[in-house]
Design a protein around this motif. Sequence first.
Motif, short mmCIF file in Angstrom:
data_model
loop_
_atom_site.label_atom_id
_atom_site.label_comp_id
_atom_site.label_asym_id
_atom_site.label_seq_id
_atom_site.Cartn_x
_atom_site.Cartn_y
_atom_site.Cartn_z
N ARG A 15 3.56 -16.21 -31.44
CA ARG A 15 2.96 -17.10 -30.45
C ARG A 15 2.54 -16.34 -29.20
O ARG A 15 1.47 -16.58 -28.64
N ILE A 16 3.38 -15.41 -28.75
CA ILE A 16 3.04 -14.58 -27.58
C ILE A 16 1.78 -13.78 -27.87
O ILE A 16 0.88 -13.69 -27.04
N TRP A 17 1.72 -13.18 -29.06
CA TRP A 17 0.55 -12.39 -29.45
C TRP A 17 -0.70 -13.25 -29.49
O TRP A 17 -1.75 -12.87 -28.99
N GLN A 18 -0.60 -14.45 -30.08
CA GLN A 18 -1.78 -15.32 -30.16
C GLN A 18 -2.26 -15.70 -28.77
O GLN A 18 -3.46 -15.70 -28.51
N LYS A 19 -1.34 -16.01 -27.87
CA LYS A 19 -1.75 -16.36 -26.50
C LYS A 19 -2.42 -15.16 -25.83
O LYS A 19 -3.43 -15.31 -25.14
N ASP A 20 -1.86 -13.97 -26.04
CA ASP A 20 -2.41 -12.78 -25.40
C ASP A 20 -3.82 -12.47 -25.89
O ASP A 20 -4.75 -12.32 -25.10
N ILE A 21 -3.98 -12.40 -27.20
CA ILE A 21 -5.31 -12.04 -27.73
C ILE A 21 -6.30 -13.17 -27.47
O ILE A 21 -7.48 -12.90 -27.17
N SER A 22 -5.86 -14.44 -27.51
CA SER A 22 -6.76 -15.55 -27.21
C SER A 22 -7.26 -15.46 -25.77
O SER A 22 -8.44 -15.70 -25.49
N GLY A 23 -6.37 -15.09 -24.85
CA GLY A 23 -6.77 -14.92 -23.45
C GLY A 23 -7.80 -13.81 -23.30
O GLY A 23 -8.78 -13.96 -22.56
N LYS A 24 -7.58 -12.71 -24.00
CA LYS A 24 -8.52 -11.58 -23.93
C LYS A 24 -9.88 -11.97 -24.51
O LYS A 24 -10.92 -11.62 -23.96
N LEU A 25 -9.88 -12.69 -25.61
CA LEU A 25 -11.14 -13.12 -26.22
C LEU A 25 -11.89 -14.10 -25.31
O LEU A 25 -13.11 -14.02 -25.18
N ALA A 26 -11.15 -15.00 -24.68
CA ALA A 26 -11.78 -15.95 -23.75
C ALA A 26 -12.36 -15.21 -22.54
O ALA A 26 -13.47 -15.51 -22.10
N ARG A 27 -11.62 -14.23 -22.00
CA ARG A 27 -12.13 -13.44 -20.86
C ARG A 27 -13.38 -12.66 -21.24
O ARG A 27 -14.25 -12.43 -20.42
N TYR A 28 -13.45 -12.25 -22.49
CA TYR A 28 -14.65 -11.52 -22.94
C TYR A 28 -15.86 -12.46 -23.01
O TYR A 28 -16.99 -12.01 -22.95
N GLY A 29 -15.62 -13.76 -23.14
CA GLY A 29 -16.72 -14.71 -23.21
C GLY A 29 -16.88 -15.38 -24.55
O GLY A 29 -17.85 -16.11 -24.79
N LEU A 30 -15.93 -15.15 -25.44
CA LEU A 30 -15.98 -15.81 -26.74
C LEU A 30 -15.40 -17.22 -26.61
O LEU A 30 -14.52 -17.47 -25.79
N LYS A 31 -15.88 -18.11 -27.43
CA LYS A 31 -15.41 -19.49 -27.46
C LYS A 31 -14.64 -19.72 -28.75
O LYS A 31 -15.09 -19.33 -29.83
N GLN A 32 -13.50 -20.41 -28.63
CA GLN A 32 -12.69 -20.73 -29.79
C GLN A 32 -13.37 -21.84 -30.59
O GLN A 32 -13.85 -22.82 -30.03
N VAL A 33 -13.43 -21.68 -31.91
CA VAL A 33 -14.00 -22.70 -32.78
C VAL A 33 -13.00 -23.84 -32.86
O VAL A 33 -11.80 -23.62 -33.06
N ARG A 34 -13.48 -25.05 -32.69
CA ARG A 34 -12.61 -26.22 -32.71
C ARG A 34 -11.80 -26.29 -33.99
O ARG A 34 -12.33 -26.06 -35.09
N ASP A 35 -10.55 -26.58 -33.89
CA ASP A 35 -9.61 -26.74 -35.01
C ASP A 35 -9.30 -25.43 -35.73
O ASP A 35 -8.68 -25.46 -36.79
#
Length: 165
Positions: A15-35
């Motif tokens: 969970r910590i890893w997913q939060k970390d990499i998700s934050g980095k991807l969002a800062r880069y400008g990527l958008k998470q695909v719904r669901d």
Amino acid sequence: MKLLRPLYGLRRSPRIWQKDISGKLARYGLKQVRDEPCLWQNEYIIVIFFVDDVLTMHRRSRKAMKEAEKFVLYMETTYKIRREGEGGWFLNIRMIRDRKARKLWLVQDSYIESLVKRFNLPIPRKYPSTPLLSKLEPADDDEVPSRQDILLYQQLLDLTSIQLS
């Protein structure tokens, strides 16, 4: 890409890893695909990650290729990673590409073969047009099966749903 120093051993590490990499991807400008919490994209690239495996995809346009290279450099400055080259395998799924026809196949034959060996099942001669019903039934004993027996039975049922007679 392959992360060289993942977080292992702790219960909360995934969970910590997913939060970390998700934050980095969002800062880069990527958008998470719904669901789909592990699938991110922007106009030029698609990123899929699972634990320490990260797969990037992009079109062959010059702009998309530059964007993909920029993203990989961003990931290299953020994490210690190893470039694996063009993806042939991801999460034990083989990927086959036909660039001319613009097609991609995801193949799980190695997984099926490992299950066939594990359960000592016959190799099918032909493939049916629809999945077959399982003929397996649990033992009718008074004995309560162990968790391991239940898991093994469930795996065998899953296999027989794709198994051929």
